[in-house]
Design an enzyme around this catalytic site. Structure first.
Site, PDB file in Angstrom:
ATOM      1  CG  ASN A  61      -2.207  -0.820   0.891  1.00 17.21           C
ATOM      2  OD1 ASN A  61      -3.061  -0.400   0.113  1.00 17.21           O
ATOM      3  ND2 ASN A  61      -2.286  -2.009   1.477  1.00 17.21           N
ATOM      4  CG  HIS A 117      -9.511  -2.625   8.538  1.00 12.27           C
ATOM      5  ND1 HIS A 117      -8.567  -3.127   9.420  1.00 12.27           N
ATOM      6  CD2 HIS A 117     -10.571  -3.464   8.602  1.00 12.27           C
ATOM      7  CE1 HIS A 117      -9.054  -4.217   9.996  1.00 12.27           C
ATOM      8  NE2 HIS A 117     -10.268  -4.440   9.518  1.00 12.27           N
TER       9      HIS A 117
HETATM   10  C1  GRF Z   1      -3.185  -4.484   4.086  1.00 15.90           C
HETATM   11  O1  GRF Z   1      -4.108  -5.517   3.861  1.00 15.90           O
HETATM   12  C2  GRF Z   1      -3.813  -3.366   4.853  1.00 15.90           C
HETATM   13  O2  GRF Z   1      -5.165  -3.153   4.544  1.00 15.90           O
HETATM   14  C3  GRF Z   1      -3.698  -3.853   6.276  1.00 15.90           C
HETATM   15  O3  GRF Z   1      -2.421  -4.470   6.333  1.00 15.90           O
HETATM   16  C4  GRF Z   1      -2.076  -4.935   5.023  1.00 15.90           C
HETATM   17  C5  GRF Z   1      -0.767  -4.305   4.685  1.00 15.90           C
HETATM   18  O4  GRF Z   1      -0.259  -4.749   3.458  1.00 15.90           O
HETATM   19  N1  GRF Z   1      -3.865  -2.762   7.207  1.00 15.90           N
HETATM   20  P1  GRF Z   1       0.960  -3.969   2.792  1.00 15.90           P
HETATM   21  O5  GRF Z   1       2.086  -3.925   3.816  1.00 15.90           O
HETATM   22  O6  GRF Z   1       0.478  -2.608   2.435  1.00 15.90           O
HETATM   23  O7  GRF Z   1       1.324  -4.766   1.590  1.00 15.90           O
END
Ligand code: GRF
Length: 221
Positions: free
Chosen positions: A32, A127
């Site tokens: 993300n 989330h």
């Molecule tokens: C994602 O699914 C986010 O929604 C949650 O933790 C995960 C993080 O994934 N809070 P990344 O580290 O962004 O790949």
């Protein structure tokens, strides 16, 4: 935040001088973070990432940030005398970097009320469920175990609770009969990568109103 019956909070237009100075907090993979940083670099989000902070030394997201030439910082609570001390350091770091908005991107800690109060309506989180269903850890596994037909993604403002702040954006993802946590996560993730930059852009453009828990955006021009 405006409580029931209180005057709505109206955000300026834009929310902060653009391009906004963004910090991203992460604990792990950092996909993300990458989607946000790439959207900023492509000009789709009027912001630039000025700090990437991890609470874990081994977070793969850190090297992804370094590859992009971004400033990275590691603040491990255990090494700094606990959560309060770590958050005090974090707040100082963000203030020194003149950060306007903080995006949590897989940051696996709840921020304390003192920290959140220093950045009111300036911290966002993503989330992997349709909140208020399945807050906390392993939201995708919770959704599969519960047997819901639809889960999804939520982008929200962070308050002092767990995954409980006002909602900016949500998108549904169907849960298939054969899904397990891994297969559902794999279908949810691309939606996260699309929704977070979009929601951040509208948030930064400002002009929205927070009426109770309801965040009302101006009509899109
Ligand atoms: C994602 O699914 C986010 O929604 C949650 O933790 C995960 C993080 O994934 N809070 P990344 O580290 O962004 O790949």
């Amino acid at each position: 935040m405006s409580g029931p019956g209180a005057e709505p909070v109206v955000a300026p237009t834009p929310l902060v001088p653009l391009p906004a100075r963004l910090a991203v907090l992460l604990s792990g993979r950092g996909s993300n973070f990458e989607s946000l940083a790439d959207a900023c670099a492509r000009g789709e989000v009027p912001a630039r990432v000025v700090a990437v902070v991890s609470d874990r030394r081994d977070a793969p997201g850190l090297s992804r940030a370094e590859e992009r030439g971004l400033a990275t910082h590691v603040l491990v609570p255990k090494e700094l005398g606990g959560r309060e001390a770590q958050e005090a350091r974090l707040a100082r770091l963000l203030e020194e970097a003149r950060v306007d908005v903080v995006c949590l991107a897989g940051y696996m800690r709840i921020l304390g009320p003192g920290f959140v109060a220093r950045f009111p309506l300036r911290i966002l989180n993503i989330h992997p469920s349709l909140l208020p269903s399945f807050p906390g850890k392993e939201a995708q596994a919770q959704a599969v175990t519960h047997g819901v037909r639809v889960s999804g993604v939520t982008v929200h403002v962070v308050d002092a609770g767990m995954d409980s702040g006002p909602i900016l954006a949500q998108e549904a993802v169907t849960v298939a009969d054969g899904d397990d946590a891994a297969s559902l996560s794999a279908r949810i993730l691309p939606v996260e990568h699309r929704l977070y930059p979009q929601a951040l852009r509208r948030f930064l453009e400002g002009g929205w109103r927070l009426s109770g828990r309801r965040l009302v955006f101006p009509p899109e021009s």
